[in-house]
Design a protein around this motif. Sequence first.
Motif, PDB file in Angstrom:
ATOM      1  N   ARG A   1      -9.704 -16.817   1.066  1.00 23.02           N
ATOM      2  CA  ARG A   1      -9.429 -16.016  -0.117  1.00 23.02           C
ATOM      3  C   ARG A   1      -9.883 -14.587   0.114  1.00 23.02           C
ATOM      4  O   ARG A   1     -11.039 -14.331   0.440  1.00 23.02           O
ATOM      5  CB  ARG A   1     -10.172 -16.609  -1.323  1.00 23.02           C
ATOM      6  CG  ARG A   1      -9.877 -15.905  -2.631  1.00 23.02           C
ATOM      7  CD  ARG A   1      -8.488 -16.310  -3.135  1.00 23.02           C
ATOM      8  NE  ARG A   1      -8.249 -15.778  -4.475  1.00 23.02           N
ATOM      9  CZ  ARG A   1      -7.745 -14.573  -4.718  1.00 23.02           C
ATOM     10  NH1 ARG A   1      -7.454 -13.779  -3.716  1.00 23.02           N
ATOM     11  NH2 ARG A   1      -7.545 -14.175  -5.957  1.00 23.02           N
ATOM     12  N   VAL A   2      -8.954 -13.645  -0.009  1.00 25.56           N
ATOM     13  CA  VAL A   2      -9.307 -12.239   0.176  1.00 25.56           C
ATOM     14  C   VAL A   2      -8.942 -11.481  -1.090  1.00 25.56           C
ATOM     15  O   VAL A   2      -7.974 -11.822  -1.770  1.00 25.56           O
ATOM     16  CB  VAL A   2      -8.574 -11.630   1.390  1.00 25.56           C
ATOM     17  CG1 VAL A   2      -8.995 -12.319   2.668  1.00 25.56           C
ATOM     18  CG2 VAL A   2      -7.060 -11.723   1.220  1.00 25.56           C
ATOM     19  N   PRO A   3      -9.691 -10.465  -1.461  1.00 24.54           N
ATOM     20  CA  PRO A   3      -9.382  -9.691  -2.666  1.00 24.54           C
ATOM     21  C   PRO A   3      -8.027  -9.012  -2.529  1.00 24.54           C
ATOM     22  O   PRO A   3      -7.763  -8.331  -1.527  1.00 24.54           O
ATOM     23  CB  PRO A   3     -10.528  -8.677  -2.738  1.00 24.54           C
ATOM     24  CG  PRO A   3     -11.612  -9.236  -1.886  1.00 24.54           C
ATOM     25  CD  PRO A   3     -10.921 -10.004  -0.808  1.00 24.54           C
ATOM     26  N   PRO A   4      -7.118  -9.173  -3.506  1.00 28.36           N
ATOM     27  CA  PRO A   4      -5.770  -8.612  -3.383  1.00 28.36           C
ATOM     28  C   PRO A   4      -5.642  -7.182  -3.890  1.00 28.36           C
ATOM     29  O   PRO A   4      -4.581  -6.580  -3.751  1.00 28.36           O
ATOM     30  CB  PRO A   4      -4.944  -9.557  -4.262  1.00 28.36           C
ATOM     31  CG  PRO A   4      -5.891  -9.934  -5.362  1.00 28.36           C
ATOM     32  CD  PRO A   4      -7.251 -10.008  -4.709  1.00 28.36           C
ATOM     33  N   ASP A   5      -6.719  -6.619  -4.487  1.00 30.93           N
ATOM     34  CA  ASP A   5      -6.584  -5.351  -5.200  1.00 30.93           C
ATOM     35  C   ASP A   5      -5.970  -4.251  -4.332  1.00 30.93           C
ATOM     36  O   ASP A   5      -5.017  -3.580  -4.738  1.00 30.93           O
ATOM     37  CB  ASP A   5      -7.956  -4.886  -5.702  1.00 30.93           C
ATOM     38  CG  ASP A   5      -8.631  -5.910  -6.604  1.00 30.93           C
ATOM     39  OD1 ASP A   5      -8.110  -7.043  -6.696  1.00 30.93           O
ATOM     40  OD2 ASP A   5      -9.666  -5.591  -7.195  1.00 30.93           O
ATOM     41  N   ALA A   6      -6.516  -4.055  -3.151  1.00 31.37           N
ATOM     42  CA  ALA A   6      -6.023  -2.983  -2.288  1.00 31.37           C
ATOM     43  C   ALA A   6      -4.587  -3.255  -1.853  1.00 31.37           C
ATOM     44  O   ALA A   6      -3.784  -2.327  -1.720  1.00 31.37           O
ATOM     45  CB  ALA A   6      -6.926  -2.834  -1.067  1.00 31.37           C
ATOM     46  N   GLY A   7      -4.247  -4.531  -1.615  1.00 32.86           N
ATOM     47  CA  GLY A   7      -2.882  -4.877  -1.236  1.00 32.86           C
ATOM     48  C   GLY A   7      -1.898  -4.595  -2.356  1.00 32.86           C
ATOM     49  O   GLY A   7      -0.801  -4.075  -2.127  1.00 32.86           O
ATOM     50  N   LEU A   8      -2.279  -4.940  -3.589  1.00 32.80           N
ATOM     51  CA  LEU A   8      -1.406  -4.678  -4.732  1.00 32.80           C
ATOM     52  C   LEU A   8      -1.186  -3.182  -4.921  1.00 32.80           C
ATOM     53  O   LEU A   8      -0.075  -2.729  -5.214  1.00 32.80           O
ATOM     54  CB  LEU A   8      -2.006  -5.299  -5.994  1.00 32.80           C
ATOM     55  CG  LEU A   8      -2.005  -6.834  -6.044  1.00 32.80           C
ATOM     56  CD1 LEU A   8      -2.880  -7.337  -7.183  1.00 32.80           C
ATOM     57  CD2 LEU A   8      -0.576  -7.356  -6.207  1.00 32.80           C
ATOM     58  N   ALA A   9      -2.248  -2.409  -4.758  1.00 31.60           N
ATOM     59  CA  ALA A   9      -2.122  -0.960  -4.905  1.00 31.60           C
ATOM     60  C   ALA A   9      -1.219  -0.378  -3.814  1.00 31.60           C
ATOM     61  O   ALA A   9      -0.383   0.501  -4.076  1.00 31.60           O
ATOM     62  CB  ALA A   9      -3.505  -0.313  -4.852  1.00 31.60           C
ATOM     63  N   ARG A  10      -1.360  -0.889  -2.579  1.00 28.45           N
ATOM     64  CA  ARG A  10      -0.539  -0.393  -1.484  1.00 28.45           C
ATOM     65  C   ARG A  10       0.928  -0.763  -1.694  1.00 28.45           C
ATOM     66  O   ARG A  10       1.828   0.056  -1.460  1.00 28.45           O
ATOM     67  CB  ARG A  10      -1.055  -0.968  -0.164  1.00 28.45           C
ATOM     68  CG  ARG A  10      -0.583  -0.200   1.055  1.00 28.45           C
ATOM     69  CD  ARG A  10      -1.443  -0.499   2.254  1.00 28.45           C
ATOM     70  NE  ARG A  10      -1.186  -1.794   2.836  1.00 28.45           N
ATOM     71  CZ  ARG A  10      -2.117  -2.670   3.184  1.00 28.45           C
ATOM     72  NH1 ARG A  10      -3.385  -2.395   2.988  1.00 28.45           N
ATOM     73  NH2 ARG A  10      -1.790  -3.820   3.731  1.00 28.45           N
ATOM     74  N   ALA A  11       1.176  -1.972  -2.165  1.00 35.21           N
ATOM     75  CA  ALA A  11       2.548  -2.411  -2.414  1.00 35.21           C
ATOM     76  C   ALA A  11       3.208  -1.559  -3.494  1.00 35.21           C
ATOM     77  O   ALA A  11       4.393  -1.215  -3.396  1.00 35.21           O
ATOM     78  CB  ALA A  11       2.564  -3.881  -2.811  1.00 35.21           C
ATOM     79  N   ALA A  12       2.438  -1.217  -4.545  1.00 35.76           N
ATOM     80  CA  ALA A  12       2.993  -0.434  -5.646  1.00 35.76           C
ATOM     81  C   ALA A  12       3.453   0.941  -5.179  1.00 35.76           C
ATOM     82  O   ALA A  12       4.390   1.521  -5.739  1.00 35.76           O
ATOM     83  CB  ALA A  12       1.956  -0.299  -6.754  1.00 35.76           C
ATOM     84  N   LEU A  13       2.811   1.485  -4.153  1.00 40.84           N
ATOM     85  CA  LEU A  13       3.181   2.806  -3.658  1.00 40.84           C
ATOM     86  C   LEU A  13       4.401   2.788  -2.754  1.00 40.84           C
ATOM     87  O   LEU A  13       5.030   3.819  -2.524  1.00 40.84           O
ATOM     88  CB  LEU A  13       2.002   3.409  -2.877  1.00 40.84           C
ATOM     89  CG  LEU A  13       0.746   3.750  -3.688  1.00 40.84           C
ATOM     90  CD1 LEU A  13      -0.368   4.184  -2.741  1.00 40.84           C
ATOM     91  CD2 LEU A  13       1.041   4.840  -4.708  1.00 40.84           C
ATOM     92  N   LEU A  14       4.744   1.595  -2.235  1.00 38.26           N
ATOM     93  CA  LEU A  14       5.756   1.516  -1.192  1.00 38.26           C
ATOM     94  C   LEU A  14       7.149   1.179  -1.676  1.00 38.26           C
ATOM     95  O   LEU A  14       8.126   1.525  -1.037  1.00 38.26           O
ATOM     96  CB  LEU A  14       5.336   0.483  -0.133  1.00 38.26           C
ATOM     97  CG  LEU A  14       4.187   0.915   0.766  1.00 38.26           C
ATOM     98  CD1 LEU A  14       3.671  -0.262   1.564  1.00 38.26           C
ATOM     99  CD2 LEU A  14       4.651   2.024   1.708  1.00 38.26           C
ATOM    100  N   ALA A  15       7.289   0.446  -2.781  1.00 40.78           N
ATOM    101  CA  ALA A  15       8.618  -0.028  -3.149  1.00 40.78           C
ATOM    102  C   ALA A  15       8.736  -0.151  -4.642  1.00 40.78           C
ATOM    103  O   ALA A  15       7.759  -0.420  -5.339  1.00 40.78           O
ATOM    104  CB  ALA A  15       8.904  -1.377  -2.487  1.00 40.78           C
ATOM    105  N   GLY A  16       9.942   0.032  -5.141  1.00 43.14           N
ATOM    106  CA  GLY A  16      10.241  -0.172  -6.548  1.00 43.14           C
ATOM    107  C   GLY A  16      11.156  -1.362  -6.718  1.00 43.14           C
ATOM    108  O   GLY A  16      11.821  -1.801  -5.776  1.00 43.14           O
ATOM    109  N   SER A  17      11.240  -1.904  -7.916  1.00 43.36           N
ATOM    110  CA  SER A  17      12.022  -3.119  -8.158  1.00 43.36           C
ATOM    111  C   SER A  17      13.509  -2.898  -7.956  1.00 43.36           C
ATOM    112  O   SER A  17      14.250  -3.855  -7.758  1.00 43.36           O
ATOM    113  CB  SER A  17      11.767  -3.624  -9.583  1.00 43.36           C
ATOM    114  OG  SER A  17      12.166  -2.639 -10.528  1.00 43.36           O
ATOM    115  N   ASP A  18      13.982  -1.641  -8.005  1.00 40.87           N
ATOM    116  CA  ASP A  18      15.402  -1.380  -7.835  1.00 40.87           C
ATOM    117  C   ASP A  18      15.751  -0.833  -6.457  1.00 40.87           C
ATOM    118  O   ASP A  18      16.870  -0.399  -6.223  1.00 40.87           O
ATOM    119  CB  ASP A  18      15.894  -0.388  -8.901  1.00 40.87           C
ATOM    120  CG  ASP A  18      16.001  -1.038 -10.276  1.00 40.87           C
ATOM    121  OD1 ASP A  18      15.852  -2.274 -10.342  1.00 40.87           O
ATOM    122  OD2 ASP A  18      16.218  -0.321 -11.262  1.00 40.87           O
TER     123      ASP A  18
END
Length: 621
Positions: free
Chosen positions: A151-168
């Motif tokens: 189990r690893v903390p996802p916070d940094a991964g979620l933040a990085r993903a949000a900067l890289l791609a949009g739903s459309d």
Amino acid sequence: MTLRAVLIGAQTYGLSGVHADVELMRRVLADRGFTDLDVRTGRRARYSGITEGMARLRSVVRPGDGVVIYYSGHGGLSDGLQYLVPVDMDESSSTDFRGYLAEELTAAVRALSAVTRNITCVLDSCHSGGAVREAAYESGRWALKSVRLPRVPPDAGLARAALLAGSDDPLVPNVVRLTACEQHGSAYEAELRPGSGRQGVFTAALADLLDASVARPVPWTTLVARARDRIKQQQVLQWPDAGGPSGRLPFSLEEPAEPERLPLLRREGRFRIPGGALFGLGPEDEVRMVFPDDTAQDGGRETSVPATVEEMRGGDAVLRARRTSFRPQGDELSSALVPPGSYALAVRVHDRRQVLIDAVGPFADALREELVRSPRLAETLEANAAFAVVRVRDGRPEVLDRAGLPVRRPTDPTYSNASAVMALLDELARGERVRWLRDPQDSSRLDAGPDVLFETRRSTGYGGWRVIRPMGERLYDGDLYRVTVHNRAGTPLYFWVLGVGLSGRTALVTNDQPSGYRTEPHTHRATAPVRVYWPGDVPERGPRPETIHLIVGDRRMDLSALASREARDRSAHLTAPALGALLQEVWDGARDQQMDGGEEFHYRVWTVHADALPRPRQADA
């Protein structure tokens, strides 16, 4: 032109065959002419090593180069993140997530696609929750031991993903995507031969088939179909698939012009084409069954056997061979399985579209000769019975649709000769047949009744989603639509979205999972937004018909043969998730050849018939 590859092998959490996978693919690619091979294993498969390898590839690639991205190892799907698992994954912290995100792969591949169109991505991993590529242990050749990631903390991964791609964001175009299993499925490694050590089952099958076909023009779709069959015959519940422009020949942009290949299986002593009703087959239609033999000394040959559709059982076509004294591979056809990679071709179908030839002379004579050989077309002398009219004006052929509109621009190369016009008519006939696909009323009808919602949104970006009417809706170039399925049944359902565009081309819109989106009981699932597209080779005159089909079935089925060849290339532009496509396609192991209980494919169809117009919505004041 240079052939380049980055080969990543992250041997972690119980896996022991990853390095063998990478070495095998390195050898296969070298034999295929790859000279720039960047191998990333051990410490070079850390998160920093993977990002460095992708950045290096981007810096050296040149227009026209061929590119392969290969990964073997674990994959993760948890906390709303989808990622590959580098060797330093367990060093992640709340501020430093070490998983290589699907969005990062998206961005890297998109940067490559801006330089070259020849890109192949091969992922030998599985991604079911935290347990991804399972390792086979000594308790049995194919025994499973689930491996759970720490189990690893996802916070940094979620933040990085949000900067890289949009739903459309659209899928990256021109990427052939070969994956070992579905999003919630498993991929395996095992000792395939005594003393050989473990390796990935998918990598081993794909490499063997690439070696066997090195001197033959065999497209990715055929190679992956053969890999599926080989893996299933090894009693492995794993199902690979191919997405993107997978009709191409390996590591090239060339796509051979072949008739659609239909799936073929043998059950209860009878040959069947699963889902044959969807492909337009009916009683007394004629097909050819084709059985490959990869063991031949000349690199492989095929045996062709004529057959007739004797009856329909559910949505499947049951065949009667017109001769029985054949043995394509010894006595294999007397067993419950057909040889790996077998398929069927339609020779003559009952649903033939009528063409009026408004021309005389050598061109008209040559076109009539082509029509006689077509399984989907026939000539008519009655204008009101024709779905297309071919005429010659100023010495140039032209094809008109039912409304009298030209289907392609006059200068389009599809008008170069009778054979090219015939290929266009054949594509339009396929589109016309798919356009009028109906909800079945016989035993092939699916009993389950899911809730279905079609919605559209303006291309301008303002305004929310609204429900699409089944008939009479106007859609404009650039508008978006999406489809949502709510499964109220007690068993999983699978669905596909097929589009028949204003050009007459058919597209498997759900190309990111060609074998069907799985929807669990009492859950709902939506497609990513799909963009209405006005092709550049179609005159901007309308309205023209745009049809959207939703097909819901009770088992997985590869419907990629329904897509036009050109539409398969364009399908990457149509759907729009962040690059889940590279990590979420493939069957769940329920192979048609070995289904329990003799079940047939049952399905239902929901349809929107709309009018497509070239100008954007805001201009239609």
